[in-house]
Design an enzyme around this catalytic site. Structure first.
Site, mmCIF file in Angstrom:
data_model
loop_
_atom_site.group_PDB
_atom_site.id
_atom_site.type_symbol
_atom_site.label_atom_id
_atom_site.label_comp_id
_atom_site.label_asym_id
_atom_site.label_seq_id
_atom_site.Cartn_x
_atom_site.Cartn_y
_atom_site.Cartn_z
ATOM 1 N N SER A 28 0.853 -1.195 0.000
ATOM 2 C CA SER A 28 0.000 0.000 0.000
ATOM 3 C C SER A 28 0.887 1.244 0.000
ATOM 4 O O SER A 28 2.091 1.159 0.273
ATOM 5 C CB SER A 28 -0.849 -0.022 1.278
ATOM 6 O OG SER A 28 -1.411 1.237 1.563
ATOM 7 N N TYR A 77 -3.529 -0.050 9.926
ATOM 8 C CA TYR A 77 -3.342 -0.459 8.525
ATOM 9 C C TYR A 77 -1.906 -0.158 8.075
ATOM 10 O O TYR A 77 -1.242 -0.989 7.453
ATOM 11 C CB TYR A 77 -4.362 0.304 7.686
ATOM 12 C CG TYR A 77 -4.426 -0.017 6.217
ATOM 13 C CD1 TYR A 77 -5.131 -1.124 5.758
ATOM 14 C CD2 TYR A 77 -3.832 0.826 5.275
ATOM 15 C CE1 TYR A 77 -5.227 -1.391 4.397
ATOM 16 C CE2 TYR A 77 -3.926 0.565 3.915
ATOM 17 C CZ TYR A 77 -4.628 -0.545 3.482
ATOM 18 O OH TYR A 77 -4.723 -0.802 2.135
HETATM 19 C C1 GCO Z 1 -6.480 5.176 3.316
HETATM 20 C C2 GCO Z 1 -5.910 3.814 2.965
HETATM 21 C C3 GCO Z 1 -6.515 3.066 1.849
HETATM 22 C C4 GCO Z 1 -5.899 3.048 0.455
HETATM 23 C C5 GCO Z 1 -4.619 2.455 0.104
HETATM 24 C C6 GCO Z 1 -3.574 3.373 -0.454
HETATM 25 O O1 GCO Z 1 -5.749 6.136 3.087
HETATM 26 O O2 GCO Z 1 -7.574 5.290 3.863
HETATM 27 O O3 GCO Z 1 -4.631 3.933 2.793
HETATM 28 O O4 GCO Z 1 -7.778 3.526 1.697
HETATM 29 O O5 GCO Z 1 -6.773 2.365 -0.367
HETATM 30 O O6 GCO Z 1 -4.230 1.284 0.656
HETATM 31 O O7 GCO Z 1 -2.502 2.683 -0.949
#
Ligand code: GCO
Length: 264
Positions: free
Chosen positions: A147, A160
């Site tokens: 991500s 996350y």
């Molecule tokens: C956010 C999260 C995710 C993204 C992603 C970006 O900023 O809320 O990061 O929504 O989808 O993983 O790479």
């Protein structure tokens, strides 16, 4: 005779969480390059069946298996079942993921752990049970879906980001341990894509929508199909000496510090 370095004919690919979104887009790319697709879903048999039917309509040979990627007993059982019923897994895409957008100061430990379990521990569990066969066969491709949050922080996504940052290092460590068996482990780091996961922060008028468009040099949200090229590359012999890399498909986000909202 010319060789197509990106041809996946005869390969079998397991993509976790490929019932929708980015997982489905990547699985379709891999399937259209010739591989048989094994789709893992978690929550609903109906949704899984619909996804398998959708792949078949696109001309892809697809199979569905319902199991929880965080449950090691279930994972072990299902990997054995898949390899018996479909065949040895050549390509594993650890795509299943969840997000909880809560500021760290308000976040319950149980929620933090749930995110880390799905986004970081599960790729370890699934890879552990798939890689044993790959080591015996001396060939395999593992792709971990990372991500922007493998590199950057953002308000409210601490759990996350911790998991996705960990997943990048897990990718490097898998490469460190398994490259000698001719197994290539790499990651794909999607930028901001139009999926159901980003729906709540993409709706019209949400300040994040404008922020992302402004923050991305390409000036738009990504289309899930934009991930197919990287997925095919990292699944194919074209990447046979590529190990421990994360390929960021992000319209340029990580290349820049960004710009003021009123600047062109
Ligand atoms: C956010 C999260 C995710 C993204 C992603 C970006 O900023 O809320 O990061 O929504 O989808 O993983 O790479």
């Amino acid at each position: 005779m010319s060789i197509n370095l990106f041809d996946l004919t005869g390969k079998i690919a397991l993509i976790t969480g490929a019932t929708h979104g980015l997982g489905m887009a990547m699985a379709k790319g891999i399937g259209n390059a010739g591989a048989k697709i094994v789709v893992n879903g978690n929550s609903s048999q109906t949704k899984l069946d619909e996804a398998v039917a959708n792949y078949k309509e696109s001309g892809i040979e697809a199979y569905g298996y319902l199991f929880d990627v965080t449950d090691e007993v279930a994972v072990k059982e299902h990997i054995e079942k898949i390899e018996k019923e479909v065949g040895p897994i050549d390509i594993l895409v650890n795509n299943a993921g969840i997000i909880k957008r809560t500021p760290l100061v308000d976040m319950e430990v149980v929620d933090f752990k749930a995110v880390v379990d799905v986004d970081l521990v599960a790729p370890f569990i699934v890879s552990k049970h798939v890689v044993k066969g790959m080591i015996e066969r001396k060939t395999g491709k593992i792709i971990n879906i990372c991500s922007m949050m493998s590199e950057l922080g953002r308000n409210s996504v601490g759990a996350y980001a911790a998991a996705k940052g960990g997943l990048k290092m897990l990718t490097q460590n898998m490469a460190t341990e398994w490259a000698k068996h001719n197994i290539q482990t790499n990651g794909i780091g999607p930028g901001y894509f139009a999926t159901s996961q980003t729906e709540p922060i993409r709706v019209d008028g949400h300040p994040f929508n404008d922020f992302i468009v402004n923050r991305t040099p390409s000036g738009k949200w990504g289309d899930p199909d934009d991930l197919q090229g990287a997925a095919i590359f990292l699944s194919s012999r074209a990447s046979d000496f590529v190990n421990g890399q994360v390929v960021y498909v992000d319209g340029g986000i990580l290349a820049t510090i960004g710009k003021p909202a009123n600047e062109d």
